[in-house]
Design a protein around this motif. Structure first.
Motif, PDB file in Angstrom:
ATOM      1  N   MET A   9      15.023 -37.615  -1.568  1.00 57.72           N
ATOM      2  CA  MET A   9      16.160 -38.134  -2.467  1.00 57.72           C
ATOM      3  C   MET A   9      15.939 -37.981  -3.952  1.00 57.72           C
ATOM      4  N   ASN A  10      16.803 -37.490  -4.753  1.00 54.65           N
ATOM      5  CA  ASN A  10      16.347 -37.330  -5.973  1.00 54.65           C
ATOM      6  C   ASN A  10      16.360 -38.604  -6.975  1.00 54.65           C
ATOM      7  N   VAL A  11      15.317 -39.085  -7.594  1.00 56.81           N
ATOM      8  CA  VAL A  11      15.382 -40.223  -8.209  1.00 56.81           C
ATOM      9  C   VAL A  11      16.171 -40.182  -9.395  1.00 56.81           C
ATOM     10  N   GLY A  12      16.029 -39.010 -10.390  1.00 54.50           N
ATOM     11  CA  GLY A  12      16.564 -39.013 -11.722  1.00 54.50           C
ATOM     12  C   GLY A  12      16.429 -40.257 -12.416  1.00 54.50           C
ATOM     13  N   GLN A  13      17.360 -40.569 -13.253  1.00 52.66           N
ATOM     14  CA  GLN A  13      17.339 -41.655 -14.299  1.00 52.66           C
ATOM     15  C   GLN A  13      18.569 -42.531 -14.052  1.00 52.66           C
ATOM     16  N   THR A  14      18.908 -42.836 -12.938  1.00 45.59           N
ATOM     17  CA  THR A  14      20.152 -43.386 -12.760  1.00 45.59           C
ATOM     18  C   THR A  14      19.699 -44.861 -12.072  1.00 45.59           C
ATOM     19  N   PHE A  15      20.750 -45.804 -12.128  1.00 45.51           N
ATOM     20  CA  PHE A  15      20.526 -47.065 -11.384  1.00 45.51           C
ATOM     21  C   PHE A  15      21.927 -47.253 -10.739  1.00 45.51           C
ATOM     22  N   SER A  16      22.028 -46.565  -9.518  1.00 45.14           N
ATOM     23  CA  SER A  16      23.269 -46.551  -8.904  1.00 45.14           C
ATOM     24  C   SER A  16      23.455 -47.965  -8.158  1.00 45.14           C
ATOM     25  N   LYS A  17      24.833 -48.329  -7.876  1.00 47.43           N
ATOM     26  CA  LYS A  17      25.067 -49.165  -7.110  1.00 47.43           C
ATOM     27  C   LYS A  17      24.625 -49.688  -5.734  1.00 47.43           C
ATOM     28  N   GLU A  18      23.751 -48.383  -5.116  1.00 52.71           N
ATOM     29  CA  GLU A  18      23.068 -48.663  -3.783  1.00 52.71           C
ATOM     30  C   GLU A  18      21.594 -49.381  -4.310  1.00 52.71           C
ATOM     31  N   GLU A  19      21.270 -49.193  -5.522  1.00 53.29           N
ATOM     32  CA  GLU A  19      19.839 -49.548  -5.732  1.00 53.29           C
ATOM     33  C   GLU A  19      19.863 -50.884  -6.266  1.00 53.29           C
ATOM     34  N   LYS A  20      21.012 -51.665  -6.500  1.00 54.42           N
ATOM     35  CA  LYS A  20      21.099 -53.041  -6.803  1.00 54.42           C
ATOM     36  C   LYS A  20      21.138 -53.683  -5.723  1.00 54.42           C
ATOM     37  N   LEU A  21      20.353 -54.834  -5.839  1.00 53.62           N
ATOM     38  CA  LEU A  21      19.852 -56.026  -5.067  1.00 53.62           C
ATOM     39  C   LEU A  21      20.903 -56.946  -5.171  1.00 53.62           C
ATOM     40  N   LYS A  22      21.895 -57.329  -4.108  1.00 53.76           N
ATOM     41  CA  LYS A  22      22.779 -58.240  -4.083  1.00 53.76           C
ATOM     42  C   LYS A  22      22.710 -59.287  -2.939  1.00 53.76           C
ATOM     43  N   SER A  23      22.038 -58.782  -1.881  1.00 54.23           N
ATOM     44  CA  SER A  23      21.979 -59.642  -0.637  1.00 54.23           C
ATOM     45  C   SER A  23      21.142 -60.999  -1.032  1.00 54.23           C
ATOM     46  N   LYS A  24      22.083 -62.118  -0.798  1.00 51.23           N
ATOM     47  CA  LYS A  24      21.527 -63.318  -0.910  1.00 51.23           C
ATOM     48  C   LYS A  24      20.167 -63.642   0.027  1.00 51.23           C
ATOM     49  N   LYS A  25      20.366 -63.135   1.153  1.00 51.22           N
ATOM     50  CA  LYS A  25      19.446 -63.058   2.459  1.00 51.22           C
ATOM     51  C   LYS A  25      18.056 -62.660   1.884  1.00 51.22           C
ATOM     52  N   ILE A  26      18.162 -61.451   1.401  1.00 51.54           N
ATOM     53  CA  ILE A  26      16.877 -60.747   0.879  1.00 51.54           C
ATOM     54  C   ILE A  26      16.332 -61.309  -0.345  1.00 51.54           C
ATOM     55  N   ILE A  27      17.168 -61.899  -1.120  1.00 52.30           N
ATOM     56  CA  ILE A  27      16.785 -62.502  -2.430  1.00 52.30           C
ATOM     57  C   ILE A  27      16.123 -63.600  -2.143  1.00 52.30           C
ATOM     58  N   GLY A  28      16.519 -64.413  -1.324  1.00 46.98           N
ATOM     59  CA  GLY A  28      15.981 -65.802  -0.698  1.00 46.98           C
ATOM     60  C   GLY A  28      14.593 -65.427  -0.029  1.00 46.98           C
ATOM     61  N   LYS A  29      14.534 -64.344   0.624  1.00 48.24           N
ATOM     62  CA  LYS A  29      13.321 -63.933   1.270  1.00 48.24           C
ATOM     63  C   LYS A  29      12.377 -63.610   0.192  1.00 48.24           C
ATOM     64  N   ILE A  30      12.615 -62.814  -0.910  1.00 41.24           N
ATOM     65  CA  ILE A  30      11.619 -62.352  -1.863  1.00 41.24           C
ATOM     66  C   ILE A  30      11.024 -63.826  -2.412  1.00 41.24           C
ATOM     67  N   PHE A  31      11.894 -64.819  -2.651  1.00 48.13           N
ATOM     68  CA  PHE A  31      11.529 -65.978  -3.394  1.00 48.13           C
ATOM     69  C   PHE A  31      10.407 -66.732  -2.242  1.00 48.13           C
ATOM     70  N   ALA A  32      10.793 -66.669  -0.843  1.00 53.08           N
ATOM     71  CA  ALA A  32      10.110 -67.417   0.081  1.00 53.08           C
ATOM     72  C   ALA A  32       8.887 -66.670   0.497  1.00 53.08           C
ATOM     73  N   GLU A  33       8.619 -65.288   0.714  1.00 58.57           N
ATOM     74  CA  GLU A  33       7.563 -64.525   1.201  1.00 58.57           C
ATOM     75  C   GLU A  33       7.104 -63.511   0.213  1.00 58.57           C
ATOM     76  N   GLY A  34       7.679 -63.231  -0.984  1.00 60.03           N
ATOM     77  CA  GLY A  34       7.236 -62.072  -1.766  1.00 60.03           C
ATOM     78  C   GLY A  34       6.012 -62.259  -2.388  1.00 60.03           C
ATOM     79  N   SER A  35       5.555 -61.387  -2.915  1.00 59.84           N
ATOM     80  CA  SER A  35       4.097 -61.130  -3.860  1.00 59.84           C
ATOM     81  C   SER A  35       4.643 -60.679  -5.226  1.00 59.84           C
ATOM     82  N   SER A  36       3.869 -61.074  -6.122  1.00 58.63           N
ATOM     83  CA  SER A  36       4.305 -60.930  -7.426  1.00 58.63           C
ATOM     84  C   SER A  36       3.162 -60.522  -8.283  1.00 58.63           C
ATOM     85  N   VAL A  37       3.698 -59.755  -9.405  1.00 55.75           N
ATOM     86  CA  VAL A  37       2.743 -59.280 -10.418  1.00 55.75           C
ATOM     87  C   VAL A  37       3.380 -59.620 -11.819  1.00 55.75           C
TER      88      VAL A  37
END
Length: 131
Positions: free
Chosen positions: A1-29
């Protein structure tokens, strides 16, 4: 996949399920005033990373300032995501949090974003080495 310098719709995180999981189980820096919470996960779209940004209302009261900071954070990520795309194999969900109380210039935010993404790469390489 060509990365380029775009931030397309597919790259935006909108899933409430995944966002909740990030805060519950994610690591941070962190690299003040930014924090990246990340989670290795299977993403529904054919992308390596989905990202979202957030600015706390209790730190930045004015909506116009919050929105400006979010725009600058998305732009800094868009400009620097090439640093990580070529160096990861699995897919990740990212949540960028703004921890500061006052607004930074784009140059400062951009520098902090670069340092934060490099710190993330170092972290996942360390995690992979220890396994």
């Amino acid at each position: 996949m060509n990365v380029g310098q775009t931030f397309s719709k597919e790259e935006k995180l909108k899933s409430k399920k995944i966002i909740g999981k990030i805060f519950a189980e994610g690591s941070s820096v962190s690299k003040y005033p930014l924090r990246l919470i990340y989670l290795e996960t299977d993403l529904p779209k054919d992308v390596k990373i989905q990202a979202a940004v957030s600015v706390a209302k209790r730190h930045v009261k004015l909506a116009s300032k919050r929105n400006r900071i979010k725009r600058l954070m998305r732009e800094a990520y868009r400009k620097n995501k090439h640093l990580i795309f070529n160096n990861i194999e699995t897919s990740y969900a990212f949540m960028f949090l703004y921890l500061g109380k006052d607004e930074l210039s784009f140059a400062q935010l951009n520098t902090n974003m670069q340092l934060l993404l490099k710190k993330f790469l170092k972290n996942i390489n360390d995690e992979n080495d220890s396994q």
